[in-house]
Every structure is written in C-alpha cells, then in structure tokens.
Write a protein that holds these residues in place. Structure first.
Motif, PDB file in Angstrom:
ATOM      1  N   ARG A  94       0.869  -1.193   0.000  1.00 39.36           N
ATOM      2  CA  ARG A  94       0.000   0.000   0.000  1.00 39.36           C
ATOM      3  C   ARG A  94       0.899   1.234   0.000  1.00 39.36           C
ATOM      4  NH1 ARG A  94      -4.835  -1.165   4.344  1.00 39.36           N
ATOM      5  NH2 ARG A  94      -5.636   0.754   3.443  1.00 39.36           N
ATOM      6  N   GLY A  95       0.425   2.291  -0.543  1.00 38.09           N
ATOM      7  CA  GLY A  95       1.192   3.537  -0.516  1.00 38.09           C
ATOM      8  C   GLY A  95       1.247   4.088   0.896  1.00 38.09           C
ATOM      9  N   VAL A  96       2.385   4.655   1.295  1.00 38.86           N
ATOM     10  CA  VAL A  96       2.522   5.257   2.620  1.00 38.86           C
ATOM     11  C   VAL A  96       3.167   6.625   2.468  1.00 38.86           C
ATOM     12  CG1 VAL A  96       3.596   5.089   4.913  1.00 38.86           C
ATOM     13  CG2 VAL A  96       2.817   3.006   3.763  1.00 38.86           C
ATOM     14  N   GLU A  97       2.549   7.621   3.084  1.00 39.72           N
ATOM     15  CA  GLU A  97       3.148   8.955   3.109  1.00 39.72           C
ATOM     16  C   GLU A  97       3.313   9.351   4.573  1.00 39.72           C
ATOM     17  OE1 GLU A  97       1.993  13.482   1.736  1.00 39.72           O
ATOM     18  OE2 GLU A  97       0.715  11.817   1.124  1.00 39.72           O
ATOM     19  N   ILE A  98       4.556   9.623   4.967  1.00 39.89           N
ATOM     20  CA  ILE A  98       4.779  10.033   6.364  1.00 39.89           C
ATOM     21  C   ILE A  98       4.476  11.533   6.453  1.00 39.89           C
ATOM     22  CG2 ILE A  98       6.458  10.192   8.254  1.00 39.89           C
ATOM     23  CD1 ILE A  98       5.642   7.282   7.465  1.00 39.89           C
ATOM     24  N   LEU A  99       3.427  11.849   7.177  1.00 39.90           N
ATOM     25  CA  LEU A  99       2.989  13.251   7.255  1.00 39.90           C
ATOM     26  C   LEU A  99       3.707  14.003   8.368  1.00 39.90           C
ATOM     27  CD1 LEU A  99      -0.877  12.613   7.035  1.00 39.90           C
ATOM     28  CD2 LEU A  99       0.668  13.251   5.176  1.00 39.90           C
ATOM     29  N   GLY A 100       4.140  13.262   9.379  1.00 39.98           N
ATOM     30  CA  GLY A 100       4.794  13.951  10.497  1.00 39.98           C
ATOM     31  C   GLY A 100       5.421  12.964  11.455  1.00 39.98           C
ATOM     32  N   GLU A 101       6.434  13.451  12.172  1.00 39.67           N
ATOM     33  CA  GLU A 101       7.129  12.627  13.181  1.00 39.67           C
ATOM     34  C   GLU A 101       7.378  13.560  14.352  1.00 39.67           C
ATOM     35  OE1 GLU A 101      10.143  10.332  10.092  1.00 39.67           O
ATOM     36  OE2 GLU A 101      10.800  12.184  11.010  1.00 39.67           O
ATOM     37  N   ARG A 102       7.016  13.146  15.562  1.00 41.13           N
ATOM     38  CA  ARG A 102       7.349  14.021  16.689  1.00 41.13           C
ATOM     39  C   ARG A 102       7.590  13.230  17.966  1.00 41.13           C
ATOM     40  NH1 ARG A 102       3.158  15.671  20.223  1.00 41.13           N
ATOM     41  NH2 ARG A 102       4.596  17.251  20.957  1.00 41.13           N
ATOM     42  N   VAL A 103       8.410  13.827  18.825  1.00 43.31           N
ATOM     43  CA  VAL A 103       8.615  13.239  20.152  1.00 43.31           C
ATOM     44  C   VAL A 103       7.490  13.753  21.040  1.00 43.31           C
ATOM     45  CG1 VAL A 103      10.147  13.132  22.154  1.00 43.31           C
ATOM     46  CG2 VAL A 103      11.119  13.164  19.837  1.00 43.31           C
ATOM     47  N   VAL A 104       6.750  12.828  21.641  1.00 44.05           N
ATOM     48  CA  VAL A 104       5.657  13.215  22.541  1.00 44.05           C
ATOM     49  C   VAL A 104       6.245  13.594  23.892  1.00 44.05           C
ATOM     50  CG1 VAL A 104       3.549  12.388  23.702  1.00 44.05           C
ATOM     51  CG2 VAL A 104       4.026  11.724  21.325  1.00 44.05           C
ATOM     52  N   LYS A 105       7.161  12.738  24.384  1.00 43.68           N
ATOM     53  CA  LYS A 105       7.817  13.024  25.668  1.00 43.68           C
ATOM     54  C   LYS A 105       9.020  12.103  25.846  1.00 43.68           C
ATOM     55  CE  LYS A 105       4.827   9.992  28.491  1.00 43.68           C
ATOM     56  NZ  LYS A 105       3.772   9.479  27.604  1.00 43.68           N
ATOM     57  N   ARG A 106       9.852  12.434  26.819  1.00 44.83           N
ATOM     58  CA  ARG A 106      10.919  11.528  27.219  1.00 44.83           C
ATOM     59  C   ARG A 106      10.255  10.406  28.007  1.00 44.83           C
ATOM     60  NH1 ARG A 106      16.203  11.952  29.023  1.00 44.83           N
ATOM     61  NH2 ARG A 106      16.511  13.076  27.087  1.00 44.83           N
ATOM     62  N   TYR A 107      10.478   9.162  27.591  1.00 45.40           N
ATOM     63  CA  TYR A 107       9.812   8.036  28.248  1.00 45.40           C
ATOM     64  C   TYR A 107      10.655   7.498  29.405  1.00 45.40           C
ATOM     65  CZ  TYR A 107       7.433   3.583  28.769  1.00 45.40           C
ATOM     66  OH  TYR A 107       6.764   2.509  29.291  1.00 45.40           O
ATOM     67  N   ALA A 108      11.947   7.385  29.156  1.00 39.18           N
ATOM     68  CA  ALA A 108      12.918   6.906  30.155  1.00 39.18           C
ATOM     69  C   ALA A 108      14.264   7.430  29.665  1.00 39.18           C
ATOM     70  CB  ALA A 108      12.904   5.368  30.187  1.00 39.18           C
ATOM     71  N   PRO A 109      15.322   7.359  30.486  1.00 35.78           N
ATOM     72  CA  PRO A 109      16.602   7.850  29.976  1.00 35.78           C
ATOM     73  C   PRO A 109      16.978   7.128  28.677  1.00 35.78           C
ATOM     74  CG  PRO A 109      16.704   7.472  32.338  1.00 35.78           C
ATOM     75  CD  PRO A 109      15.383   6.934  31.889  1.00 35.78           C
ATOM     76  N   GLY A 110      17.207   7.903  27.615  1.00 31.26           N
ATOM     77  CA  GLY A 110      17.596   7.317  26.324  1.00 31.26           C
ATOM     78  C   GLY A 110      16.455   6.701  25.543  1.00 31.26           C
ATOM     79  N   VAL A 111      15.237   6.835  26.028  1.00 34.36           N
ATOM     80  CA  VAL A 111      14.075   6.252  25.334  1.00 34.36           C
ATOM     81  C   VAL A 111      13.004   7.340  25.170  1.00 34.36           C
ATOM     82  CG1 VAL A 111      12.286   4.455  25.370  1.00 34.36           C
ATOM     83  CG2 VAL A 111      14.521   3.999  26.401  1.00 34.36           C
ATOM     84  N   ASP A 112      12.499   7.484  23.954  1.00 38.41           N
ATOM     85  CA  ASP A 112      11.476   8.494  23.679  1.00 38.41           C
ATOM     86  C   ASP A 112      10.129   7.845  23.400  1.00 38.41           C
ATOM     87  OD1 ASP A 112      13.408  10.514  23.791  1.00 38.41           O
ATOM     88  OD2 ASP A 112      13.900  10.236  21.665  1.00 38.41           O
ATOM     89  N   HIS A 113       9.096   8.560  23.735  1.00 32.22           N
ATOM     90  CA  HIS A 113       7.746   8.213  23.278  1.00 32.22           C
ATOM     91  C   HIS A 113       7.523   9.087  22.053  1.00 32.22           C
ATOM     92  CE1 HIS A 113       3.116   8.606  24.158  1.00 32.22           C
ATOM     93  NE2 HIS A 113       3.368   8.330  22.903  1.00 32.22           N
ATOM     94  N   ILE A 114       7.379   8.435  20.895  1.00 37.31           N
ATOM     95  CA  ILE A 114       7.219   9.203  19.659  1.00 37.31           C
ATOM     96  C   ILE A 114       5.859   8.914  19.029  1.00 37.31           C
ATOM     97  CG2 ILE A 114       9.708   9.260  19.190  1.00 37.31           C
ATOM     98  CD1 ILE A 114       7.433   7.089  17.070  1.00 37.31           C
TER      99      ILE A 114
END
Ligand SMILES: C[S@@+](CC[C@H](N)C(=O)[O-])C[C@H]1O[C@@H](n2cnc3c(N)ncnc32)[C@H](O)[C@@H]1O
Length: 288
Positions: free
Chosen positions: A245-265
C-alpha cells in the motif's frame, strides 16, 4: 527553580535536594510524586509541601511504573484525603478517573490537543487503546467527527470512559466499546486511527490497517523507541506492515521523554488504498 525544590530547600540536605524530582503530577485534586529510595524517609515533608499547592487535597507516592496489559498504575496515598477518584480538567475537557486505578499521562497533553486539531468534519475515528477517553473526548469535543469508536479492554477504564462521554456531553458521537481491540475493533470504517500501546503498538499495526477504510486514511502511531533509533524504527515498522500500500509520512514528533535514552514518539502516516477489495466485506461490530 521548581515549586518542590523551592519548598524543600531549607528542609533537605544538599545531597537530598539533588535527589528531589523536578516536578510532580497534578491530576484533579491529587498530587502524584515519584521519590527515589534515598528520599523515602523524607516523604512526609515532601507530602506536606505538596498539600500546600493550590487545588491539592491528596498526595500519592508513585511506587512503580504502570503494570501489565491493563496499564494499572502503582501509587499509594501518603497524605491528605484518601480518596483518589477525581475530575481532571484539560483543554476544556473533563476527565473523571481514579488515579490509583487507571493511567493518565500529563506528558501527552499537547499530543491530545494536536490530534484533535487534525480531525476534519465528518471523519470516522477509531481510538484503539482508548483508556478513559484521553484522545476520544478532545476529538469529539473540539473537532466535528462523524463518529469516534473508543475501544478499551480494562473494565475500570471503560467505566470512566463512559462516564467521561457523559460528563463532556459527547454521547452523540463517541461509541465506547468494551473488549480486546483485536476482536472488537470495527473493520473498514476509519478515516483516522489513533494507536498507542507502548512496547507492543507495532504488533497492532496490521489491525490498524484493517480498521481503516479500504480507500485508506491516516494513522497516528505511538511507540517507545531508543532515542538513537527514532524515527527510523517506527517508520520502518509502518512501511513493513503496509507493504503493498502507498505510505506517506505526514509527520514525526517526540511526545515526551519516556525513560533515559528512550522516547515516546508519534508518527502520522497516510496509508493508501488496500490492495484487495476484500475489506469491503468487514462488518462493524461493537458492544456498548
Ligand atoms: C497506554 S494506555 C493509553 C490510554 C490513552 N490512549 C492515552 O493515550 O493515555 C493503553 C490502554 O489500552 C488498554 N488496552 C490494553 N490492551 C488492550 C486491547 N487488547 N484492546 C483494547 N484496549 C486495550 C489498556 O487497558 C489501557 O487503558
């Protein structure tokens, strides 16, 4: 300097001040604080300082992370009113919840408002791991969706979800559904899917794609990812799940720091039409 540090400055040693967390969660009338082991003997003083914050009647200690599939928090009241059921206000929405029984992440506040702004009039939205309505309620209240299916497995969270639908007067548009999303999520109906169950969200990508209309739509895909792999790993997982299927990435963002060195994106991805028309045969199943 944050409130807690200022309030405790004359009560703690310099070493103890170093251990003090920068902040605390203020959910309704409840303040939830996480203290490292080295500060636990000072919990009483910290609690007294938090009880002086405007609107705080209860202080609870976070004793661990959210547990298990139902994301049950681990907190223990240490001062004030023992009642942990409260009503939290955010972006003009009301969220009733028991802070000791269901999760509520203040770190997602911007994301909740952001997604609600993206929803176009008449859209059908499926909130696959709905919790108490953290996404469904602001979408229903601030956008003009046609329908929002809010799927939740935990009966306690589901009870609050229904209560929040009532409190926010969005019963005409939100359809709470109790059960395992793999079984009860409607197929082939959505213009937009919100999907976030950190650690395992990727396992549900095939489901999210089946929930979309055969003509495709947008998914808001949440993942916890080592910072050095963001946004590569989640995008790769989406592309793999949507192969053909076609995929278009419209946006990428970090929601918050989840743990040291780990992001919630979160990744916003537009998925193109399904290869096979078979999805047209799926029926909508939901329990209210
Ligand atoms: C991480 S919380 C997210 C809640 C909310 N969407 C938010 O952003 O704060 C995940 C929620 O999904 C629920 N859940 C877990 N497994 C599920 C499943 N298989 N089907 C439906 N809900 C599920 C949990 O009970 C929990 O309330």
């Amino acid at each position: 300097m944050g409130y807690l540090r200022a309030a405790m400055r004359d009560l703690l040693t310099r070493e103890e001040l170093e251990l003090l967390p920068a902040g605390f969660d203020h959910i309704g009338h409840v303040a939830v604080v996480a203290l490292p082991r080295g500060l636990l003997q000072r919990a009483g003083e910290v609690a007294r300082a938090l009880l002086r914050v405007k609107g705080v009647r209860t202080v609870a200690l976070r004793t661990g992370g959210v547990a298990g599939r139902l994301r049950e928090p681990r907190v223990e009241v240490i001062a004030g009113d023992p009642v942990t059921e409260t009503v939290h206000r955010e972006n003009t929405c009301l969220f009733k919840l028991d802070v000791a029984r269901v999760m509520f992440s203040l770190g997602n506040v911007f994301e909740r408002a952001r997604v609600a702004r993206l929803v176009r009039p008449g859209e059908v939205v499926v909130d696959v791991f709905a919790g108490i309505g953290q996404f469904s309620i602001p979408i229903a209240k601030h956008a003009r969706p046609g329908e929002v299916y809010a799927i939740e497995l935990n009966p306690v969270a589901y009870r609050y979800l229904r209560e929040n639908v009532r409190l926010n007067r969005v019963g005409h548009v939100v359809r709470p559904v109790l059960g395992d999303c793999a079984r009860v999520a409607p197929r082939g109906v959505a213009d937009r899917v919100v999907i976030g169950m950190l650690h395992v969200t990727h396992e549900y990508l095939p489901l999210a794609l089946r929930v979309l209309k055969p003509g495709g739509g947008v998914i808001h895909y949440h993942e916890s990812v080592p910072s050095k792999l963001r946004f590569e790993r989640p995008v790769k997982r989406i592309l793999e799940a949507a192969s053909g299927r076609g995929v278009e990435i419209l946006g990428e963002r970090v929601v918050k720091r989840y743990a040291p060195g780990v992001d919630h994106i979160v990744i916003d991805a537009k998925i193109g039409p399904a290869e096979h028309e078979s999805q047209k045969n799926f029926t909508v199943t939901y329990v209210t």
